[in-house]
Design an enzyme around this catalytic site. Sequence first.
Site, PDB file in Angstrom:
ATOM      1  N   TYR A  29       8.243   6.861  13.947  1.00 18.49           N
ATOM      2  CA  TYR A  29       8.489   8.032  12.746  1.00 18.49           C
ATOM      3  C   TYR A  29       9.887   8.017  12.077  1.00 18.49           C
ATOM      4  CZ  TYR A  29       5.166   9.945  15.683  1.00 18.49           C
ATOM      5  OH  TYR A  29       3.240  10.724  16.244  1.00 18.49           O
ATOM      6  N   ARG A  41      12.534  22.867   8.716  1.00 21.43           N
ATOM      7  CA  ARG A  41      13.642  22.911   9.436  1.00 21.43           C
ATOM      8  C   ARG A  41      15.445  22.813   9.360  1.00 21.43           C
ATOM      9  NH1 ARG A  41      10.627  22.404  15.281  1.00 21.43           N
ATOM     10  NH2 ARG A  41      12.778  22.849  16.017  1.00 21.43           N
TER      11      ARG A  41
HETATM   12  C1  UD1 Z   1       2.985  13.718  16.764  1.00 15.51           C
HETATM   13  C2  UD1 Z   1       1.772  13.443  17.876  1.00 15.51           C
HETATM   14  C3  UD1 Z   1       1.882  14.171  19.743  1.00 15.51           C
HETATM   15  C4  UD1 Z   1       3.494  13.012  19.497  1.00 15.51           C
HETATM   16  C5  UD1 Z   1       4.530  13.777  19.073  1.00 15.51           C
HETATM   17  C6  UD1 Z   1       5.841  13.292  19.487  1.00 15.51           C
HETATM   18  C7  UD1 Z   1       0.045  12.942  16.506  1.00 15.51           C
HETATM   19  C8  UD1 Z   1      -1.432  13.585  16.205  1.00 15.51           C
HETATM   20  N1  UD1 Z   1       0.574  13.986  17.118  1.00 15.51           N
HETATM   21  O1  UD1 Z   1       2.983  15.197  16.989  1.00 15.51           O
HETATM   22  O2  UD1 Z   1       0.913  13.524  20.547  1.00 15.51           O
HETATM   23  O3  UD1 Z   1       3.579  14.313  20.757  1.00 15.51           O
HETATM   24  O4  UD1 Z   1       3.701  13.603  17.467  1.00 15.51           O
HETATM   25  O5  UD1 Z   1       6.819  13.836  18.839  1.00 15.51           O
HETATM   26  O6  UD1 Z   1       0.017  12.288  15.966  1.00 15.51           O
HETATM   27  N2  UD1 Z   1       3.835  12.586   9.166  1.00 15.51           N
HETATM   28  C9  UD1 Z   1       4.045  12.344   7.736  1.00 15.51           C
HETATM   29  N3  UD1 Z   1       2.843  12.251   7.402  1.00 15.51           N
HETATM   30  C10 UD1 Z   1       2.152  13.474   7.941  1.00 15.51           C
HETATM   31  C11 UD1 Z   1       2.172  13.751   9.365  1.00 15.51           C
HETATM   32  C12 UD1 Z   1       3.360  13.642  10.029  1.00 15.51           C
HETATM   33  O7  UD1 Z   1       4.431  11.115   7.730  1.00 15.51           O
HETATM   34  O8  UD1 Z   1       0.679  14.322   7.634  1.00 15.51           O
HETATM   35  C13 UD1 Z   1       5.065  12.110  10.068  1.00 15.51           C
HETATM   36  C14 UD1 Z   1       5.966  12.954  10.354  1.00 15.51           C
HETATM   37  O9  UD1 Z   1       7.625  12.795   8.918  1.00 15.51           O
HETATM   38  C15 UD1 Z   1       6.933  12.380  11.633  1.00 15.51           C
HETATM   39  C16 UD1 Z   1       5.562  11.842  12.654  1.00 15.51           C
HETATM   40  O10 UD1 Z   1       5.118  11.864  11.354  1.00 15.51           O
HETATM   41  O11 UD1 Z   1       8.158  11.665  11.402  1.00 15.51           O
HETATM   42  C17 UD1 Z   1       4.963  13.077  13.252  1.00 15.51           C
HETATM   43  O12 UD1 Z   1       4.553  13.976  13.409  1.00 15.51           O
HETATM   44  P1  UD1 Z   1       4.851  15.466  13.707  1.00 15.51           P
HETATM   45  O13 UD1 Z   1       4.071  16.688  12.163  1.00 15.51           O
HETATM   46  O14 UD1 Z   1       5.747  16.189  13.862  1.00 15.51           O
HETATM   47  O15 UD1 Z   1       3.315  15.183  15.016  1.00 15.51           O
HETATM   48  P2  UD1 Z   1       3.725  16.109  16.208  1.00 15.51           P
HETATM   49  O16 UD1 Z   1       2.930  17.521  15.673  1.00 15.51           O
HETATM   50  O17 UD1 Z   1       5.144  16.318  16.784  1.00 15.51           O
END
Ligand code: UD1
Length: 452
Positions: free
Chosen positions: A101, A17
């Site tokens: 994060y 995004r």
């Molecule tokens: C996640 C949380 C949610 C929380 C929210 C807060 C989980 C399942 N959910 O959701 O409970 O309220 O964050 O913002 O954890 N990332 C990776 N690899 C992946 C997926 C994600 O490195 O395979 C990293 C992303 O870069 C990001 C962070 O993890 O920095 C969070 O990922 P994101 O996809 O934003 O999670 P949410 O669905 O927002």
Amino acid sequence: MKPPIAVVVLAAGAGTRMKSALPKVLHPLAGWPMLRHVLETVGRLRPVRVVGVVAPGAATVAAGFAPHPTVVQRRALGTGHAAKAALGALAGHRGPVLVVYGDSPLVTTATLQRLVQACRRSGAAVGVLGFVARDPSPYGRLVVRDGVLERIVESRDAGPDERAIDFCNSGVMCLDGAAIGDLLGAIRNDNAKREYYLTDAVAIARAAGRLAIAVAGEEAEFKGVNSRAELADAERTLQQRLRAAALAGGVTMADPETVWLAADTRLAADVTLGPNVRFGLGVSVASGTEIKAFCDIEGARIGRGAIIGPFARIRPGSEVADAAHVGNFVELKATRMGRGAKANHLAYLGDSAIGRGSNIGAGTIFVNYDGYGKWRTEIGADAFVGSNSSLVAPVRIGRGANVTAGSVVTEDVPPGAVAFGRARQVTKKGRAAALRAKLKVRAAEAKRSRKQ
Ligand code: UD1
Ligand code: MG
């Protein structure tokens, strides 16, 4: 001794995004890449290890973690899957493991510290930072019963009762290093998104008879950056914090909202800033110095009791010594101005050293570039450069020398010498009326020939 902390920073998300060629976590905030803010914040916890989790091929992101190691999450299969990728790099670690994060740069060290302390005190296997969200819909909900965190339910998987909860998961988690392998190993992808949710570690710990807790923080600290608009919001928040810290440190600001600071700007007590001043990276300003309105300063050391601006531009590699003056529409680049030296109006001073007490007149240009190379101008102490002079570098003006106004200086001027670098003036007595008559005739003839 308390077991040491390790930190895992998740930064393998796509960040599409942002619509950018630059990876999301490298977008600058207050001059630093977003990731650096996170690393500085966790760094103050004095962790024994910091591990970055990055996407395949993200060499620039991995470089952003240096000197910390990174591991590659081959496919983005969820936050639990990402955290698991770091397990190898955590081998042997027994203390708390903090998961944060890379795209959430606003969380403070104090808040992380509260979570770690609460986990240490309670012996919880999992601790989570939660917050009451104004709009809980994008977040995982924290299901807390009698002070115990029972589970985290993602929005898509939540029933109506759970969806009504407004206490949300920030994403920051603290796991017991002795149990982290078992907790992450038990995470399955049996949910709406078919992802491995890190949040499932809570229910897994509870099922194993371990404690999980939620520690409340402020929503403002947990805002993530997913778009340019959110990047601008994060910038605003960081600027507010930097301004507040500067004010608390004894800096006067006429209009704080208009002052833009870099993450590393160092302003001593009794610095005064006018409105609309912007600092790039690498600036320090000593006490008693005034920076007037509309200055742009980057990569510069400014001494005590100096006066800068209004409308001055100071570029990297510059140094302004104590009590020096840099006035309106003066640009400095890689220039050292000695103590008490003055350049008060309209000048370009690049690649130079100006001795103490020297005066650089209005309109002076240091001609430092010939289209191929950059050359230096060296000016001794107590020299005087008259207005509208061009000093064609490389060139040296000796101590106490005087360059007369309007000179083009192409040769060194020895100490104490006067240099004229301009055509001599010719004055013709009584000839003004004749000149005007001639010009009048010429104009009339031109007008006539246009009409024909
Ligand atoms: C996640 C949380 C949610 C929380 C929210 C807060 C989980 C399942 N959910 O959701 O409970 O309220 O964050 O913002 O954890 N990332 C990776 N690899 C992946 C997926 C994600 O490195 O395979 C990293 C992303 O870069 C990001 C962070 O993890 O920095 C969070 O990922 P994101 O996809 O934003 O999670 P949410 O669905 O927002
Ligand atoms: Mg998110």
